[in-house]
Design an enzyme around this catalytic site. Structure first.
Site, PDB file in Angstrom:
ATOM      1  N   ARG A 138       0.799  -1.221   0.000  1.00 28.75           N
ATOM      2  CA  ARG A 138       0.000   0.000   0.000  1.00 28.75           C
ATOM      3  C   ARG A 138       0.837   1.279   0.000  1.00 28.75           C
ATOM      4  NH1 ARG A 138      -2.654  -4.071   2.535  1.00 28.75           N
ATOM      5  NH2 ARG A 138      -1.818  -3.523   4.551  1.00 28.75           N
TER       6      ARG A 138
ATOM      7  N   GLU B 221       5.176 -10.355  14.338  1.00 30.60           N
ATOM      8  CA  GLU B 221       4.604 -11.000  15.525  1.00 30.60           C
ATOM      9  C   GLU B 221       4.697 -12.516  15.422  1.00 30.60           C
ATOM     10  OE1 GLU B 221       0.727  -9.144  16.880  1.00 30.60           O
ATOM     11  OE2 GLU B 221       1.008  -8.188  14.918  1.00 30.60           O
TER      12      GLU B 221
END
Length: 182
Positions: free
Chosen positions: A69, A106
Site C-alpha cells: 500500500r 509477531e
C-alpha cells in the site's frame, strides 16, 4: 493556503473514510481498509495533498514506498515533490540485483528488498506506507536506505495503530501520521 480548520476537516474525512473490518485476516485483528478511502477521489486527493504540503520543501529526492500500500501513496507524492519513487518489495519480486533486510513480525520473520543503485549515498529519503503497527516494516525500509548511505528524513503513514507501539520501535526517527486508528 489551507487554514488549520481546512486541515482538520480533511483529516476528519480521511479518518471516516477508512473502513474497519473486524476479525480480518484472523480473529482479534481490526483490519484498517484504505480501499474505501481510494474510492473517494476528494479524500484520496486530501491525503496526498497533506503529505505533499509537509514534504515539498524538505529537499527529499527519494520516496520509498513499502509494499504494497505504500505503492499507492508514494508515487503521487514523489511526482508532486519532484522526487523519484523507489519500491521496497517483499522477497523475489524485483528483477536484477537487490539488497535485503530481514525483520521480525509477531509471527516470524520476513525480508524487504530494494534494487541495488536505486538510491545513492547522501540522498534524502521519505519512507511511506499506509499504516504503522509494530514498526517492523518501516524499520527494515529505513535500514535498507541507511545501508546505502541515504538519510531518512521521516517515515509517513496514513494510519497509526498506537496500541502496538510501533512508534517506539522507530527510536529517534521521526514519524508523521495523518490519523490514529479508533
Amino acid at each position: 493556503m489551507a487554514t488549520q480548520d481546512d486541515a482538520d476537516l480533511r483529516l476528519t474525512r480521511i479518518a471516516s473514510s477508512i473502513r474497519v473490518i473486524p476479525d480480518f485476516p484472523k480473529p482479534g485483528i481490526k483490519f484498517q481498509d484504505i480501499t474505501t478511502l481510494l474510492l473517494q477521489p476528494k479524500v484520496f486527493r486530501d491525503t496526498i495533498d497533506l503529505f505533499v504540503a509537509r514534504y515539498k520543501d524538505k529537499g527529499i529526492s527519494v520516496v520509498a514506498g513499502v509494499e504494497a500500500r505504500g505503492f499507492i501513496f508514494g508515487p503521487p507524492i514523489a511526482l508532486a515533490i519532484g522526487a523519484k519513487f523507489v519500491p521496497m518489495r517483499k522477497p523475489n519480486k524485483l528483477p536484477g540485483k537487490v539488497i535485503s533486510e530481514e525483520y521480525s513480525l509477531e509471527y516470524g520473520t520476513d525480508r524487504m528488498e530494494m534494487h541495488v543503485g536505486a538510491v545513492e549515498p547522501g540522498e534524502k529519503a521519505l519512507v511511506i506506507d499506509d499504516l504503522i503497527a509494530t514498526g517492523g516494516t518501516l524499520c527494515a525500509a529505513m535500514n535498507l536506505l541507511e545501508k546505502v548511505g541515504a538519510a531518512v528524513v521521516e517515515c509517513a503513514c496514513v494510519i497509526e495503530l498506537p496500541e502496538l507501539n510501533g512508534r517506539k520501535r522507530l527510536g529517534d526517527k521521526p514519524l508523521f501520521v495523518l490519523v490514529k486508528a479508533a
